[in-house]
Design a protein around this motif. Structure first.
Motif, PDB file in Angstrom:
ATOM      1  N   PHE A 289       0.829  -1.206   0.000  1.00 29.30           N
ATOM      2  CA  PHE A 289       0.000   0.000   0.000  1.00 29.30           C
ATOM      3  C   PHE A 289       0.865   1.258   0.000  1.00 29.30           C
ATOM      4  N   THR A 290       0.377   2.310  -0.633  1.00 33.71           N
ATOM      5  CA  THR A 290       0.976   3.633  -0.435  1.00 33.71           C
ATOM      6  C   THR A 290       0.523   4.120   0.944  1.00 33.71           C
ATOM      7  N   PRO A 291       1.115   5.222   1.443  1.00 36.50           N
ATOM      8  CA  PRO A 291       0.711   5.705   2.771  1.00 36.50           C
ATOM      9  C   PRO A 291      -0.780   6.039   2.878  1.00 36.50           C
ATOM     10  N   ASP A 292      -1.440   6.431   1.780  1.00 33.31           N
ATOM     11  CA  ASP A 292      -2.883   6.729   1.888  1.00 33.31           C
ATOM     12  C   ASP A 292      -3.765   5.604   1.310  1.00 33.31           C
ATOM     13  N   ARG A 293      -3.164   4.495   0.966  1.00 35.99           N
ATOM     14  CA  ARG A 293      -3.865   3.279   0.522  1.00 35.99           C
ATOM     15  C   ARG A 293      -4.581   3.419  -0.816  1.00 35.99           C
ATOM     16  N   CYS A 294      -4.205   4.446  -1.611  1.00 38.59           N
ATOM     17  CA  CYS A 294      -4.671   4.497  -3.002  1.00 38.59           C
ATOM     18  C   CYS A 294      -3.485   4.170  -3.905  1.00 38.59           C
ATOM     19  N   LEU A 295      -3.753   3.662  -5.082  1.00 40.90           N
ATOM     20  CA  LEU A 295      -2.664   3.310  -5.986  1.00 40.90           C
ATOM     21  C   LEU A 295      -1.875   4.560  -6.391  1.00 40.90           C
ATOM     22  N   ALA A 296      -0.669   4.356  -6.875  1.00 41.56           N
ATOM     23  CA  ALA A 296       0.147   5.458  -7.409  1.00 41.56           C
ATOM     24  C   ALA A 296       0.398   5.151  -8.883  1.00 41.56           C
ATOM     25  N   ILE A 297      -0.321   5.868  -9.755  1.00 39.82           N
ATOM     26  CA  ILE A 297      -0.258   5.613 -11.194  1.00 39.82           C
ATOM     27  C   ILE A 297       0.063   6.933 -11.880  1.00 39.82           C
ATOM     28  N   GLY A 298       1.204   7.008 -12.545  1.00 41.59           N
ATOM     29  CA  GLY A 298       1.511   8.226 -13.293  1.00 41.59           C
ATOM     30  C   GLY A 298       2.970   8.617 -13.182  1.00 41.59           C
ATOM     31  N   ALA A 299       3.218   9.886 -13.450  1.00 42.96           N
ATOM     32  CA  ALA A 299       4.586  10.384 -13.628  1.00 42.96           C
ATOM     33  C   ALA A 299       5.341  10.485 -12.307  1.00 42.96           C
ATOM     34  N   SER A 300       6.650  10.320 -12.394  1.00 42.73           N
ATOM     35  CA  SER A 300       7.537  10.656 -11.279  1.00 42.73           C
ATOM     36  C   SER A 300       8.113  12.043 -11.561  1.00 42.73           C
ATOM     37  N   GLU A 301       9.037  12.485 -10.735  1.00 45.65           N
ATOM     38  CA  GLU A 301       9.665  13.788 -10.967  1.00 45.65           C
ATOM     39  C   GLU A 301      10.761  13.699 -12.029  1.00 45.65           C
ATOM     40  N   ARG A 302      11.070  12.482 -12.513  1.00 44.26           N
ATOM     41  CA  ARG A 302      12.100  12.344 -13.539  1.00 44.26           C
ATOM     42  C   ARG A 302      11.475  11.924 -14.865  1.00 44.26           C
ATOM     43  N   ASP A 303      11.892  12.614 -15.926  1.00 54.17           N
ATOM     44  CA  ASP A 303      11.315  12.336 -17.248  1.00 54.17           C
ATOM     45  C   ASP A 303      11.418  10.856 -17.595  1.00 54.17           C
ATOM     46  N   GLY A 304      10.328  10.307 -18.092  1.00 59.17           N
ATOM     47  CA  GLY A 304      10.354   8.945 -18.611  1.00 59.17           C
ATOM     48  C   GLY A 304      10.364   7.869 -17.546  1.00 59.17           C
ATOM     49  N   THR A 318      -8.546  -3.862 -10.028  1.00 62.72           N
ATOM     50  CA  THR A 318      -8.347  -2.513 -10.569  1.00 62.72           C
ATOM     51  C   THR A 318      -7.507  -2.500 -11.849  1.00 62.72           C
ATOM     52  N   ALA A 319      -6.934  -3.644 -12.244  1.00 61.56           N
ATOM     53  CA  ALA A 319      -5.878  -3.636 -13.267  1.00 61.56           C
ATOM     54  C   ALA A 319      -6.269  -2.994 -14.606  1.00 61.56           C
ATOM     55  N   PRO A 320      -7.422  -3.346 -15.181  1.00 59.30           N
ATOM     56  CA  PRO A 320      -7.692  -2.760 -16.504  1.00 59.30           C
ATOM     57  C   PRO A 320      -7.740  -1.231 -16.482  1.00 59.30           C
ATOM     58  N   ALA A 321      -8.438  -0.659 -15.492  1.00 57.39           N
ATOM     59  CA  ALA A 321      -8.562   0.805 -15.467  1.00 57.39           C
ATOM     60  C   ALA A 321      -7.261   1.459 -15.026  1.00 57.39           C
ATOM     61  N   ALA A 322      -6.543   0.826 -14.103  1.00 66.04           N
ATOM     62  CA  ALA A 322      -5.267   1.413 -13.660  1.00 66.04           C
ATOM     63  C   ALA A 322      -4.284   1.456 -14.816  1.00 66.04           C
ATOM     64  N   ALA A 323      -4.207   0.365 -15.589  1.00 63.27           N
ATOM     65  CA  ALA A 323      -3.275   0.325 -16.716  1.00 63.27           C
ATOM     66  C   ALA A 323      -3.696   1.301 -17.812  1.00 63.27           C
ATOM     67  N   ALA A 324      -5.000   1.398 -18.045  1.00 61.60           N
ATOM     68  CA  ALA A 324      -5.483   2.361 -19.050  1.00 61.60           C
ATOM     69  C   ALA A 324      -5.140   3.782 -18.616  1.00 61.60           C
ATOM     70  N   HIS A 325      -5.240   4.039 -17.309  1.00 52.13           N
ATOM     71  CA  HIS A 325      -4.909   5.376 -16.809  1.00 52.13           C
ATOM     72  C   HIS A 325      -3.416   5.672 -16.987  1.00 52.13           C
ATOM     73  N   LEU A 326      -2.587   4.674 -16.731  1.00 52.72           N
ATOM     74  CA  LEU A 326      -1.146   4.850 -16.954  1.00 52.72           C
ATOM     75  C   LEU A 326      -0.886   5.229 -18.416  1.00 52.72           C
ATOM     76  N   ALA A 327      -1.516   4.489 -19.338  1.00 47.88           N
ATOM     77  CA  ALA A 327      -1.316   4.773 -20.767  1.00 47.88           C
ATOM     78  C   ALA A 327      -1.810   6.180 -21.105  1.00 47.88           C
ATOM     79  N   ASP A 328      -2.926   6.597 -20.515  1.00 41.51           N
ATOM     80  CA  ASP A 328      -3.429   7.955 -20.768  1.00 41.51           C
ATOM     81  C   ASP A 328      -2.436   8.998 -20.269  1.00 41.51           C
ATOM     82  N   CYS A 329      -1.868   8.766 -19.081  1.00 42.40           N
ATOM     83  CA  CYS A 329      -0.880   9.712 -18.536  1.00 42.40           C
ATOM     84  C   CYS A 329       0.307   9.827 -19.496  1.00 42.40           C
ATOM     85  N   ILE A 330       0.819   8.696 -19.956  1.00 50.17           N
ATOM     86  CA  ILE A 330       2.018   8.706 -20.804  1.00 50.17           C
ATOM     87  C   ILE A 330       1.721   9.334 -22.159  1.00 50.17           C
TER      88      ILE A 330
END
Ligand code: FAD
Length: 351
Positions: A289-304, A318-330
């Motif tokens: 778990f992250t400290p607030d118990r929600c997933l962490a999906i998306g960018a870090s502070e370093r490019d790429g 949660t996998a299909p929507a989490a992965a789709a969200h990652l692709a949307d972020c990228i």
């Protein structure tokens, strides 16, 4: 760059990311172990329960449902909440949170004949499903251009236009690195000079026991003790029973704790008439778990360098929507998720 995407981790997070990213470019996935799905992803209860988790997690569950159904990964199971005398307040709290209907005791015993006289309250809903977790992982791996085991990433170096990754004698370059390393995701961040999230892995144990009294358990629902104090679920003609513990544990190949398991089996035993005999098998996995118990999906502070971590107890559902969200972020695409949900998933909330 040799590849558009390097995914680190061959559990459900990495596999589903491969499926979602394959339309955006070439994908190589590296898994440290000798088999995919060795850790949490090979040790889950394989349940889809839409109401399980905090609101942003429930939003991902809901957003994943259609993809699960279209892929034929769902089989009806049903969920039964089981309360004993003295647990009334906690039972009512669970009932409200999980949108279940109270069920008369005789109707409950018609579904699960081994419920004991200690059971005083039961609730039920049909809206819970078995997930075909093997099929989910395999379909993600098939979407990668290359998926390799025995590739434990030990160095990540930023290079012009991307990253250089080293694992043993092998190395690759990729425009983007996806950190899907489960409980090890903070360690992978450390290799890349990225600030960790503060992930907290918790062990959860499981025992497989013979079908009680030799009953045909195939159509039994998943049974859940009040306050998630234990659960039991039919599994290939037997029952899997979990103490549902959350014991902090550093990233590792974990094993069931005998004492924790015995105490959990005793809690299950109170609710049923058939004695628990020697388990057929036991195992444990880490729910990270992250400290607030929600997933962490998306960018870090370093490019790429992208996070796909903190799946907790919900990585499959949660996998299909989490992965789709990652692709949307990228891809820089607008997310179909609510703005509040997008903010709740943003790894930047921990910086
Ligand atoms: C007992 C139990 C019951 C559960 N029940 C459910 C359920 O009913 N429904 C549900 O949705 N979820 C459930 N979960 C949660 C679910 O299993 C997890 O959320 C999910 O498996 C996490 O997937 P993951 O890919 O992030 O992590 P993992 O499966 O741990 O995969 C991470 C992978 O990264 C690899 N890795 C680590 N370091 C490196 C490196 N340096 N280089 C390369 N690879 C690396 C690891 O070897 C590992 O294979 C349960 C979990 C447990 C333990």
């Amino acid at each position: 760059m040799e590849w558009d995407f390097l995914i680190i981790g061959g559990g459900i997070a990495g596999a589903s990311a491969a499926a979602a990213l394959s339309s955006l470019g070439s994908v190589v996935l590296w898994e440290a172990e000798t088999a995919f799905g060795t850790h949490a992803s090979g040790r889950s209860a394989a349940l889809f329960e839409e109401s399980y988790g905090l609101p942003p997690v429930v939003a991902l569950n809901r957003a994943s449902r259609q993809a699960h159904a279209e892929a034929s990964w769902l089989t009806p199971r049903g969920l039964m909440l089981v309360g004993l005398a003295g647990q009334e307040a906690a039972f009512d709290a669970d009932l409200a949170g999980m949108q279940m209907e109270p069920l008369a005791l005789d109707a409950a015993k018609a579904r699960v004949p081994i419920l004991s006289d200690a059971v005083t309250r039961v609730a039920w809903h049909a809206d819970a499903f078995d997930l075909d977790t093997d099929a989910m992982i395999q379909s993600g791996l098939r979407a990668a251009n290359l998926a390799e085991t025995d590739r434990r990433v030990e160095a990540l170096t930023p290079v012009e236009g991307g990253w250089l990754a080293v694992a043993g004698g092998a190395q690759v370059t990729a425009r983007h690195v996806i950190n899907a390393a489960g409980p090890w995701a903070d360690e992978i961040a450390g290799l890349a000079g990225v600030q960790p999230l503060g992930l907290r892995p918790y062990r959860r144990s499981m025992a497989r026991i013979a079908a009680p009294g030799g009953a045909d358990v195939r159509d039994w629902p998943m049974m859940l003790g009040v306050g998630e104090s234990w659960y039991a679920k039919p599994d290939a003609g037997a029952l899997i029973v979990s103490p549902a513990e959350e014991d902090a544990h550093p990233p590792a190949d974990v094993w069931a704790d005998d004492m924790v398991l015995a105490e959990g089996l005793a809690r299950y035993q109170e609710a049923v008439t058939e004695p628990v005999t020697r388990p057929l098998a036991t195992w444990a996995g880490l729910r990270s778990f992250t400290p607030d118990r929600c997933l962490a999906i998306g960018a870090s502070e370093r490019d790429g360098f992208w996070w796909c971590a903190g799946q907790g107890g919900y990585g499959f559902q949660t996998a299909p929507a989490a992965a789709a969200h990652l692709a949307d972020c990228i891809a820089g695409r607008a997310s179909p998720l609510d703005r509040g949900v997008v903010a709740a998933l943003d790894p930047g909330r921990f910086r």
